[in-house]
Each structure stands twice: as C-alpha cells, then as structure tokens.
Design a protein around this motif. Structure first.
Motif, PDB file in Angstrom:
ATOM      1  N   THR A 184       0.641  -1.424  -0.093  1.00 21.96           N
ATOM      2  CA  THR A 184      -0.012   0.237   0.100  1.00 21.96           C
ATOM      3  C   THR A 184       1.009   1.414   0.098  1.00 21.96           C
ATOM      4  O   THR A 184       0.419   2.290  -0.721  1.00 21.96           O
ATOM      5  CB  THR A 184      -0.778   0.109   1.246  1.00 21.96           C
ATOM      6  OG1 THR A 184      -1.672  -1.270   1.404  1.00 21.96           O
ATOM      7  CG2 THR A 184      -1.965   1.170   1.184  1.00 21.96           C
ATOM      8  N   LEU A 185       1.978   1.351   0.719  1.00 25.06           N
ATOM      9  CA  LEU A 185       2.622   2.653   0.923  1.00 25.06           C
ATOM     10  C   LEU A 185       3.838   2.572  -0.130  1.00 25.06           C
ATOM     11  O   LEU A 185       4.921   2.667   0.404  1.00 25.06           O
ATOM     12  CB  LEU A 185       3.089   2.681   2.473  1.00 25.06           C
ATOM     13  CG  LEU A 185       2.003   2.629   3.408  1.00 25.06           C
ATOM     14  CD1 LEU A 185       2.472   2.652   5.017  1.00 25.06           C
ATOM     15  CD2 LEU A 185       0.928   3.535   3.334  1.00 25.06           C
ATOM     16  N   ASN A 186       3.751   2.450  -1.269  1.00 23.52           N
ATOM     17  CA  ASN A 186       4.695   2.058  -2.337  1.00 23.52           C
ATOM     18  C   ASN A 186       4.952   3.203  -3.127  1.00 23.52           C
ATOM     19  O   ASN A 186       5.341   3.159  -4.350  1.00 23.52           O
ATOM     20  CB  ASN A 186       4.448   0.750  -3.115  1.00 23.52           C
ATOM     21  CG  ASN A 186       3.327   0.978  -3.834  1.00 23.52           C
ATOM     22  OD1 ASN A 186       2.477   1.643  -3.711  1.00 23.52           O
ATOM     23  ND2 ASN A 186       3.219  -0.094  -4.456  1.00 23.52           N
ATOM     24  N   SER A 187       4.869   4.527  -2.630  1.00 22.75           N
ATOM     25  CA  SER A 187       4.880   5.748  -3.340  1.00 22.75           C
ATOM     26  C   SER A 187       6.002   6.639  -2.882  1.00 22.75           C
ATOM     27  O   SER A 187       6.160   6.388  -1.550  1.00 22.75           O
ATOM     28  CB  SER A 187       3.698   6.445  -2.962  1.00 22.75           C
ATOM     29  OG  SER A 187       3.781   7.650  -3.690  1.00 22.75           O
ATOM     30  N   PRO A 188       6.594   7.422  -3.554  1.00 21.30           N
ATOM     31  CA  PRO A 188       7.871   8.245  -2.944  1.00 21.30           C
ATOM     32  C   PRO A 188       7.258   9.456  -2.290  1.00 21.30           C
ATOM     33  O   PRO A 188       7.778  10.205  -1.595  1.00 21.30           O
ATOM     34  CB  PRO A 188       8.386   8.598  -4.312  1.00 21.30           C
ATOM     35  CG  PRO A 188       7.432   8.619  -5.429  1.00 21.30           C
ATOM     36  CD  PRO A 188       6.607   7.420  -5.055  1.00 21.30           C
ATOM     37  N   GLU A 225      -3.918   9.106   7.723  1.00 23.29           N
ATOM     38  CA  GLU A 225      -4.756   8.153   7.552  1.00 23.29           C
ATOM     39  C   GLU A 225      -4.169   6.656   7.489  1.00 23.29           C
ATOM     40  O   GLU A 225      -4.619   5.763   7.909  1.00 23.29           O
ATOM     41  CB  GLU A 225      -6.145   8.416   7.112  1.00 23.29           C
ATOM     42  CG  GLU A 225      -6.762   9.533   7.701  1.00 23.29           C
ATOM     43  CD  GLU A 225      -7.091   9.376   9.105  1.00 23.29           C
ATOM     44  OE1 GLU A 225      -7.465   8.202   9.336  1.00 23.29           O
ATOM     45  OE2 GLU A 225      -6.805  10.205   9.850  1.00 23.29           O
ATOM     46  N   LYS A 226      -3.352   6.669   6.179  1.00 29.36           N
ATOM     47  CA  LYS A 226      -2.933   5.172   5.619  1.00 29.36           C
ATOM     48  C   LYS A 226      -2.003   5.018   6.671  1.00 29.36           C
ATOM     49  O   LYS A 226      -1.805   3.879   7.176  1.00 29.36           O
ATOM     50  CB  LYS A 226      -2.174   5.457   4.247  1.00 29.36           C
ATOM     51  CG  LYS A 226      -3.364   5.540   3.063  1.00 29.36           C
ATOM     52  CD  LYS A 226      -2.679   5.624   1.929  1.00 29.36           C
ATOM     53  CE  LYS A 226      -3.479   5.798   0.526  1.00 29.36           C
ATOM     54  NZ  LYS A 226      -2.859   5.559  -0.478  1.00 29.36           N
ATOM     55  N   LEU A 227      -1.129   5.743   7.420  1.00 27.65           N
ATOM     56  CA  LEU A 227       0.036   5.187   8.318  1.00 27.65           C
ATOM     57  C   LEU A 227      -0.773   5.023   9.506  1.00 27.65           C
ATOM     58  O   LEU A 227      -0.466   3.931  10.219  1.00 27.65           O
ATOM     59  CB  LEU A 227       0.867   6.508   8.486  1.00 27.65           C
ATOM     60  CG  LEU A 227       1.697   6.748   7.640  1.00 27.65           C
ATOM     61  CD1 LEU A 227       2.550   7.858   7.840  1.00 27.65           C
ATOM     62  CD2 LEU A 227       2.947   5.517   7.372  1.00 27.65           C
ATOM     63  N   ARG A 228      -1.858   5.692   9.920  1.00 29.26           N
ATOM     64  CA  ARG A 228      -2.661   5.201  11.186  1.00 29.26           C
ATOM     65  C   ARG A 228      -3.448   3.662  10.874  1.00 29.26           C
ATOM     66  O   ARG A 228      -3.277   3.063  11.760  1.00 29.26           O
ATOM     67  CB  ARG A 228      -3.667   6.320  11.461  1.00 29.26           C
ATOM     68  CG  ARG A 228      -4.524   5.991  12.794  1.00 29.26           C
ATOM     69  CD  ARG A 228      -5.302   7.249  12.949  1.00 29.26           C
ATOM     70  NE  ARG A 228      -4.594   8.073  13.669  1.00 29.26           N
ATOM     71  CZ  ARG A 228      -4.796   9.586  13.527  1.00 29.26           C
ATOM     72  NH1 ARG A 228      -5.971   9.996  12.946  1.00 29.26           N
ATOM     73  NH2 ARG A 228      -4.188  10.384  14.030  1.00 29.26           N
ATOM     74  N   THR A 229      -3.953   3.477   9.588  1.00 26.11           N
ATOM     75  CA  THR A 229      -4.566   2.436   9.538  1.00 26.11           C
ATOM     76  C   THR A 229      -3.484   1.157   9.787  1.00 26.11           C
ATOM     77  O   THR A 229      -4.010   0.008  10.369  1.00 26.11           O
ATOM     78  CB  THR A 229      -5.234   2.490   8.294  1.00 26.11           C
ATOM     79  OG1 THR A 229      -5.964   3.262   7.910  1.00 26.11           O
ATOM     80  CG2 THR A 229      -5.685   0.987   7.834  1.00 26.11           C
ATOM     81  N   LEU A 230      -2.309   1.140   9.213  1.00 28.22           N
ATOM     82  CA  LEU A 230      -1.382   0.112   9.073  1.00 28.22           C
ATOM     83  C   LEU A 230      -0.918   0.204  10.547  1.00 28.22           C
ATOM     84  O   LEU A 230      -0.822  -1.189  11.023  1.00 28.22           O
ATOM     85  CB  LEU A 230       0.066   0.590   8.475  1.00 28.22           C
ATOM     86  CG  LEU A 230       1.074  -0.384   8.504  1.00 28.22           C
ATOM     87  CD1 LEU A 230       0.732  -1.683   7.817  1.00 28.22           C
ATOM     88  CD2 LEU A 230       2.428   0.473   7.757  1.00 28.22           C
ATOM     89  N   LEU A 231      -0.714   1.209  11.283  1.00 33.18           N
ATOM     90  CA  LEU A 231      -0.161   1.038  12.721  1.00 33.18           C
ATOM     91  C   LEU A 231      -1.365   0.400  13.739  1.00 33.18           C
ATOM     92  O   LEU A 231      -1.184  -0.587  14.377  1.00 33.18           O
ATOM     93  CB  LEU A 231       0.436   2.276  13.367  1.00 33.18           C
ATOM     94  CG  LEU A 231       1.494   2.881  12.611  1.00 33.18           C
ATOM     95  CD1 LEU A 231       1.913   3.977  12.954  1.00 33.18           C
ATOM     96  CD2 LEU A 231       2.724   1.761  12.611  1.00 33.18           C
ATOM     97  N   LYS A 232      -2.784   0.663  13.366  1.00 33.26           N
ATOM     98  CA  LYS A 232      -3.670   0.345  14.065  1.00 33.26           C
ATOM     99  C   LYS A 232      -3.976  -1.274  14.074  1.00 33.26           C
ATOM    100  O   LYS A 232      -4.199  -1.861  15.151  1.00 33.26           O
ATOM    101  CB  LYS A 232      -5.050   1.028  13.602  1.00 33.26           C
ATOM    102  CG  LYS A 232      -6.051   0.792  14.545  1.00 33.26           C
ATOM    103  CD  LYS A 232      -6.261   1.703  15.843  1.00 33.26           C
ATOM    104  CE  LYS A 232      -7.615   1.580  16.357  1.00 33.26           C
ATOM    105  NZ  LYS A 232      -7.294   1.475  17.879  1.00 33.26           N
TER     106      LYS A 232
END
Length: 159
Positions: free
Chosen positions: A138-142, A148-155
């Motif tokens: 999911t987080l494969n962008s420069p 929100e995307k980071l929060r979702t992953l960490l959650k």
C-alpha cells in the motif's frame, strides 16, 4: 563485544543500538538484563511505555534527555528487549507488566527511495509496512501517504 562474540547494531534517528546476539540471529535479552543495572529512571521509562502499549495511559511521546554518555541508547535498547521478549523482561521487572509488541527498526541513512519490481522501496513509510506486513503493498509511493494510511497500518498491528 558480547560473550558470544557477536553484536546486533540497530540504527534509528541518529542513535545506534548495540545488543548482544547469538551467532548473529537471536537477541540475547537474558544477557542484556543480567548486565544492566535497572535504575529508577530506566524502570520508570519502561513502565510508562508498558502502560501506553497496554492502553492504560502513559505518555505517547517520551523525550529522553541526558548529556553524552547518560544512557539514552541503553534506555532504547532496554525498551527493545522489554517488548521484544516480555516473558524474559518480567523476571527482571517484577513490578511492570510488559507485553509483546511488534518492533520496527530503521536505519534512516541506509534507505534510499528507488524503483524495484514496479514498487517504490526505500521510503520510511514503505519500510514500516515491509517490516509489519512482510511486503510493501500500500505504501509504495515516493510521496508520503498521509496520516490516515499510516494510522490504518499501525492500528492493524497494535498490541
């Protein structure tokens, strides 16, 4: 150098964490705690972090301030060992109930964004996802993915 002749070096935020390992594979938590004098300050730090990980309060951000040689790196190594192997840590910290946590270690100066197999690797957020998920999907962008995307992953990976 540890008794086994190997050390594990983890670098993060400009700090280097050195920890004894067994043949370069298994972190020697028992040896670390046997050789560490647990000061009241170190116990307090571990207690605060433990409370936070269990969802019982505790400061979300802890700033460790000491002069050079004051134990900042050793404190971070203690946190690493405590939450990587809480069953061993409990023997040395009878008044604290640490829990197992997923730990991400990043060498900030060793990651460089680059394209590999149509994915961008080598970003801070991608490395976090790789260590937690096993792959960067999911987080494969420069470009930073945003809160929100980071929060979702960490959650998804919280204790």
């Amino acid at each position: 150098m540890s008794e086994t002749g190997y050390i594990q070096v983890i670098k993060s935020n400009g700090e280097i964490f050195i920890s004894p390992v067994d043949k370069g594979k298994n972190v020697k938590t028992e040896l670390f705690f046997k050789k560490t004098y647990l000061t009241s300050g170190l116990k307090s730090l571990i207690k605060i972090a433990s409370k936070r990980l269990r969802g019982e309060g505790g400061d979300p951000i802890i700033q460790i301030q000491t002069p050079f040689g004051g134990g900042k790196t050793h404190s971070l190594i203690a946190l690493y060992h405590t939450f990587k192997n809480p069953e061993i840590a409990k023997k040395y910290l009878p008044d604290i109930e640490p829990i197992k946590a997923k730990i991400v270690t990043i060498v900030g100066t060793a990651i460089t964004p680059e394209k590999e197999d149509d994915k961008i690797i080598g970003t801070l957020w991608g490395e976090i996802e790789r260590q937690l998920e096993g792959d960067i999907k999911t987080l494969n962008s420069p470009i930073s993915p945003g809160r929100e995307k980071l929060r979702t992953l960490l959650k998804k990976h919280e204790p």
